[in-house]
Design an enzyme around this catalytic site. Structure first.
Site, PDB file in Angstrom:
ATOM      1  N   GLU A   1      28.806  33.550 -65.568  1.00  0.00           N
ATOM      2  CA  GLU A   1      28.656  34.598 -64.552  1.00  0.00           C
ATOM      3  C   GLU A   1      29.647  34.430 -63.397  1.00  0.00           C
ATOM      4  O   GLU A   1      29.457  35.006 -62.327  1.00  0.00           O
ATOM      5  CB  GLU A   1      27.224  34.602 -63.998  1.00  0.00           C
ATOM      6  CG  GLU A   1      26.158  34.964 -65.006  1.00  0.00           C
ATOM      7  CD  GLU A   1      26.213  36.418 -65.461  1.00  0.00           C
ATOM      8  OE1 GLU A   1      27.202  37.115 -65.149  1.00  0.00           O
ATOM      9  OE2 GLU A   1      25.270  36.865 -66.128  1.00  0.00           O
TER      10      GLU A   1
ATOM     11  N   HIS B   1      21.916  33.232 -58.283  1.00  0.00           N
ATOM     12  CA  HIS B   1      21.565  34.202 -59.333  1.00  0.00           C
ATOM     13  C   HIS B   1      20.428  33.617 -60.155  1.00  0.00           C
ATOM     14  O   HIS B   1      20.511  32.471 -60.616  1.00  0.00           O
ATOM     15  CB  HIS B   1      22.773  34.480 -60.227  1.00  0.00           C
ATOM     16  CG  HIS B   1      22.440  35.164 -61.519  1.00  0.00           C
ATOM     17  ND1 HIS B   1      21.681  36.314 -61.571  1.00  0.00           N
ATOM     18  CD2 HIS B   1      22.747  34.853 -62.811  1.00  0.00           C
ATOM     19  CE1 HIS B   1      21.553  36.689 -62.835  1.00  0.00           C
ATOM     20  NE2 HIS B   1      22.179  35.819 -63.605  1.00  0.00           N
TER      21      HIS B   1
ATOM     22  N   HIS C   1      16.871  34.483 -63.020  1.00  0.00           N
ATOM     23  CA  HIS C   1      16.193  35.354 -63.983  1.00  0.00           C
ATOM     24  C   HIS C   1      14.707  35.377 -63.666  1.00  0.00           C
ATOM     25  O   HIS C   1      13.860  35.325 -64.561  1.00  0.00           O
ATOM     26  CB  HIS C   1      16.428  34.870 -65.412  1.00  0.00           C
ATOM     27  CG  HIS C   1      17.845  34.973 -65.882  1.00  0.00           C
ATOM     28  ND1 HIS C   1      18.252  34.554 -67.133  1.00  0.00           N
ATOM     29  CD2 HIS C   1      18.957  35.459 -65.269  1.00  0.00           C
ATOM     30  CE1 HIS C   1      19.554  34.768 -67.272  1.00  0.00           C
ATOM     31  NE2 HIS C   1      20.005  35.318 -66.154  1.00  0.00           N
TER      32      HIS C   1
ATOM     33  N   TYR D   1       7.787  44.665 -45.295  1.00  0.00           N
ATOM     34  CA  TYR D   1       8.847  44.790 -44.289  1.00  0.00           C
ATOM     35  C   TYR D   1       9.966  43.756 -44.442  1.00  0.00           C
ATOM     36  O   TYR D   1      11.049  43.911 -43.873  1.00  0.00           O
ATOM     37  CB  TYR D   1       8.273  44.726 -42.875  1.00  0.00           C
ATOM     38  CG  TYR D   1       7.599  43.426 -42.489  1.00  0.00           C
ATOM     39  CD1 TYR D   1       8.344  42.299 -42.165  1.00  0.00           C
ATOM     40  CD2 TYR D   1       6.210  43.335 -42.415  1.00  0.00           C
ATOM     41  CE1 TYR D   1       7.737  41.113 -41.793  1.00  0.00           C
ATOM     42  CE2 TYR D   1       5.586  42.155 -42.054  1.00  0.00           C
ATOM     43  CZ  TYR D   1       6.351  41.043 -41.735  1.00  0.00           C
ATOM     44  OH  TYR D   1       5.742  39.878 -41.368  1.00  0.00           O
TER      45      TYR D   1
ATOM     46  N   HIS E   1      17.896  41.991 -66.234  1.00  0.00           N
ATOM     47  CA  HIS E   1      18.657  40.746 -66.141  1.00  0.00           C
ATOM     48  C   HIS E   1      18.076  39.776 -65.106  1.00  0.00           C
ATOM     49  O   HIS E   1      17.666  38.681 -65.456  1.00  0.00           O
ATOM     50  CB  HIS E   1      20.115  41.084 -65.800  1.00  0.00           C
ATOM     51  CG  HIS E   1      21.050  39.916 -65.862  1.00  0.00           C
ATOM     52  ND1 HIS E   1      22.402  40.069 -66.100  1.00  0.00           N
ATOM     53  CD2 HIS E   1      20.867  38.592 -65.673  1.00  0.00           C
ATOM     54  CE1 HIS E   1      22.982  38.870 -66.093  1.00  0.00           C
ATOM     55  NE2 HIS E   1      22.066  37.964 -65.835  1.00  0.00           N
TER      56      HIS E   1
ATOM     57  N   TYR F   1      14.990  36.792 -34.332  1.00  0.00           N
ATOM     58  CA  TYR F   1      13.892  35.961 -34.818  1.00  0.00           C
ATOM     59  C   TYR F   1      14.301  34.486 -34.873  1.00  0.00           C
ATOM     60  O   TYR F   1      15.445  34.147 -35.151  1.00  0.00           O
ATOM     61  CB  TYR F   1      13.494  36.414 -36.226  1.00  0.00           C
ATOM     62  CG  TYR F   1      12.371  35.616 -36.838  1.00  0.00           C
ATOM     63  CD1 TYR F   1      11.060  35.803 -36.460  1.00  0.00           C
ATOM     64  CD2 TYR F   1      12.649  34.649 -37.817  1.00  0.00           C
ATOM     65  CE1 TYR F   1      10.015  35.076 -37.036  1.00  0.00           C
ATOM     66  CE2 TYR F   1      11.620  33.913 -38.389  1.00  0.00           C
ATOM     67  CZ  TYR F   1      10.310  34.128 -37.988  1.00  0.00           C
ATOM     68  OH  TYR F   1       9.297  33.397 -38.551  1.00  0.00           O
TER      69      TYR F   1
END
Length: 243
Positions: free
Chosen positions: A104, A122, A124, A143, A184, A239
């Site tokens: 990837e 990334h 799955h 939110y 994916h 925050y």
């Protein structure tokens, strides 16, 4: 799956071998890369422990200067050590290590070339992947979508590891720091590995909440408006603790 090796394998000490064909590196840069690699491996192992990936699915990367350190292809994360550093430049040329980078890689490099990201995760993840098969955009169930820049889009499906998938991902990421990939998984990025990972975990949690609420017979979950999420986005800018 057996380890895969890069053809440009280096010689010499373990540290030199990790450089691949990239030649000598300044000691300061090498130390920073070593620290970043250790954090990357820890993050990759955490993704397995947290159930966000199975086996060697998913991948993690972090940018150090002009070098992108990335998990190698098909190697279980618990087998990775300091001598397995795998890195490429922004053009995809391998400059560190002997293990083949993740398949990837085009997705990771696309993020670094078009954003200010310093880390990409990334996965799955189960609930996020399930949602990616149902909708074109994750409904505004919570939110914390604001932490990802707004409503999370689903990138159009393309075969893994292709430039087409990378292009579809960038389209879905426009104005966002995370997206779903159709059938994916997920992609998130951040200024640090910790931030990118937290965004992944938050996205998976929101997907789980929506699936759970949607599964109640005869009821539909109440959703927030884009304006409500936008207001939270403004509040999140201030925050946390301040120096």
């Amino acid at each position: 799956m057996a380890e895969q090796r890069w053809d440009g394998r280096g010689t010499g000490s373990a540290a030199d071998g990790a450089r691949g064909g990239g030649g000598p590196r300044a000691s300061g840069a090498a130390e920073e890369e070593a620290r970043a690699w250790a954090e990357l491996v820890e993050t990759a192992r955490r993704s397995v422990a947290d159930g966000l990936v199975v086996g060697t699915s998913g991948n993690v990367s972090v940018r150090v200067g002009g070098t992108v350190l990335v998990t190698p292809s098909g190697v279980p994360y618990d087998r990775l050590g300091p001598g397995d550093v795998t890195g490429v430049d922004l053009g995809g040329r391998q400059v560190l290590g002997t293990l083949v980078p993740t398949s990837e890689l085009p997705m990771h490099l696309a993020v670094y070339r078009t954003t200010g990201a310093r880390a990409v995760v990334h996965t799955h993840a189960v609930h996020a992947t399930a949602v990616s098969t149902l909708v074109d955009e994750l409904p505004l169930i919570h939110y914390m979508a604001a932490a990802l820049g707004g409503p999370v889009r689903v990138a159009r499906y393309a075969t893994y590891g292709t430039d087409e998938l990378a292009a579809n991902m960038l389209e879905a990421l426009d104005g966002r720091t995370g997206c779903l990939l159709r059938n994916h998984g997920t992609v998130t990025y951040g200024a640090t590995l910790s931030q990118a990972y937290d965004r992944t975990a938050q996205l998976e949690w929101m997907c789980r909440v929506w699936l759970t609420a949607s599964s109640v017979p005869g009821l539909s979950p109440h959703l927030l408006t884009p304006e409500q999420v936008g207001e939270v986005g403004e509040r999140l800018r201030g925050y946390g603790q301040r120096d």
